[in-house]
Design an enzyme around this catalytic site. Structure first.
Site, PDB file in Angstrom:
ATOM      1  N   GLU A 129      51.209  56.167  13.167  1.00  0.00           N
ATOM      2  CA  GLU A 129      51.602  57.535  13.506  1.00  0.00           C
ATOM      3  C   GLU A 129      50.880  57.909  14.796  1.00  0.00           C
ATOM      4  O   GLU A 129      49.661  58.056  14.808  1.00  0.00           O
ATOM      5  CB  GLU A 129      51.216  58.479  12.368  1.00  0.00           C
ATOM      6  CG  GLU A 129      51.525  59.938  12.616  1.00  0.00           C
ATOM      7  CD  GLU A 129      50.993  60.846  11.515  1.00  0.00           C
ATOM      8  OE1 GLU A 129      50.909  62.061  11.769  1.00  0.00           O
ATOM      9  OE2 GLU A 129      50.644  60.344  10.424  1.00  0.00           O
ATOM     10  N   ASP A 133      45.765  70.733  12.953  1.00  0.00           N
ATOM     11  CA  ASP A 133      44.768  69.677  13.096  1.00  0.00           C
ATOM     12  C   ASP A 133      43.341  70.193  12.977  1.00  0.00           C
ATOM     13  O   ASP A 133      43.015  71.272  13.458  1.00  0.00           O
ATOM     14  CB  ASP A 133      44.934  68.975  14.444  1.00  0.00           C
ATOM     15  CG  ASP A 133      46.281  68.293  14.565  1.00  0.00           C
ATOM     16  OD1 ASP A 133      46.738  67.744  13.550  1.00  0.00           O
ATOM     17  OD2 ASP A 133      46.870  68.321  15.654  1.00  0.00           O
TER      18      ASP A 133
END
EC number: 4.2.1.20
Length: 272
Positions: free
Chosen positions: A53, A64
């Site tokens: 990924e 994130d």
């Protein structure tokens, strides 16, 4: 649904037949620089990640955690440009067989052009997109374009999702459903949120064939635990930290250590 022609889906199925399940490894493109990020992704596949990924650095990465945010900031400060993503994908795919998914917030795709982005990703050998901030009901353009170019579209499911929402995600997704194990940002957790197990069961009830659990997985034991009920485990922060602190050699070590969680107990002793 999960398309029969999906290389990602077949890779995950194969891991489930051969071991406990699949390991999906995340790294941001361009960290600490473009060439090293390509080398790191290749090393990750060779050390035991089944699916790669690659994250697109973005100025407002709302999902994130700190480690990944800092890494993407380094990439942006180093001059990362979106066109470099396709070069990175191509170079990784030329070196390893592991399918490469791109994780990106939707705005960069829109700015680049949805059709243009899909065409260049497909030409580079990419498998599809993970899109954390767009839902299937708002993704008609992407669904149409992804089908035209044969790209997987991985949508996210969260514990707060209604059954109707989960059914929509299951129907629109190809490759696998990205199952968010905790409500919050990515990063490591001492223990996986128990909600992940229940969420995965609910997804299967709504028709999802393959589900991979992400957010909070950072050890072989947590991978093994996730694979008791999911088809794959997604690891990001632990790998980014390893690359930051010890370069590609340390990353390879950590990937191999965590990948041991995909093997059955009798096979762990044979871990590299």
């Amino acid at each position: 649904m999960t398309e029969q022609g999906s290389v990602v889906a077949e890779t995950i199925r194969a891991a489930g037949r051969e071991r406990r399940g699949a390991l999906v490894g995340y790294l941001p493109v361009g960290f600490p620089d473009l060439d090293t990020s390509v080398e790191a992704a290749i090393a990750m596949a060779r050390a035991g990640a089944d699916v790669i990924e690659l994250g697109v650095p973005y100025s407002d990465p709302v999902m994130d955690g700190t480690v990944i945010q800092e890494a993407t900031n380094v990439a942006l400060a180093g001059g990362f440009r979106l066109r470099q993503l396709f070069d990175a994908v191509r170079r990784v795919r030329e070196a390893v067989d592991a399918p490469v998914l791109v994780m990106t917030y939707w705005n960069p795709v829109l700015q680049y052009g949805v059709d243009r982005f899909a065409a260049e990703l497909a030409e580079a050998g990419g498998a599809g997109l993970i899109t954390p901030d767009i839902t299937p009901d708002a993704a008609a353009d992407w669904i149409e374009v992804s089908e035209r170019y044969g790209l997987d579209r991985v949508f996210l499911a969260a514990p707060s999702s209604t059954d109707a929402r989960l059914r929509l995600v299951a129907e629109a997704t190809t490759g696998f459903v990205y199952t968010v194990s905790t409500m919050g940002i990515t990063g490591e957790r001492a223990e996986l949120d128990a909600a992940a197990r229940g969420l995965t069961a609910r997804l299967r009830e709504q028709g999802a064939e393959l589900a991979c659990v992400g957010i909070g997985i950072s050890t072989a034991a947590q991978v093994a635990s996730a694979l008791e009920y999911a088809d794959g485990a997604i690891v990001g922060t632990a790998f980014v930290r390893a690359l930051r602190e010890g370069g590609v050699p340390r990353l390879s070590e950590v990937v191999a250590e965590i990948a041991a969680g995909t093997r059955s107990p009798g096979d762990v002793g044979a871990a590299r």
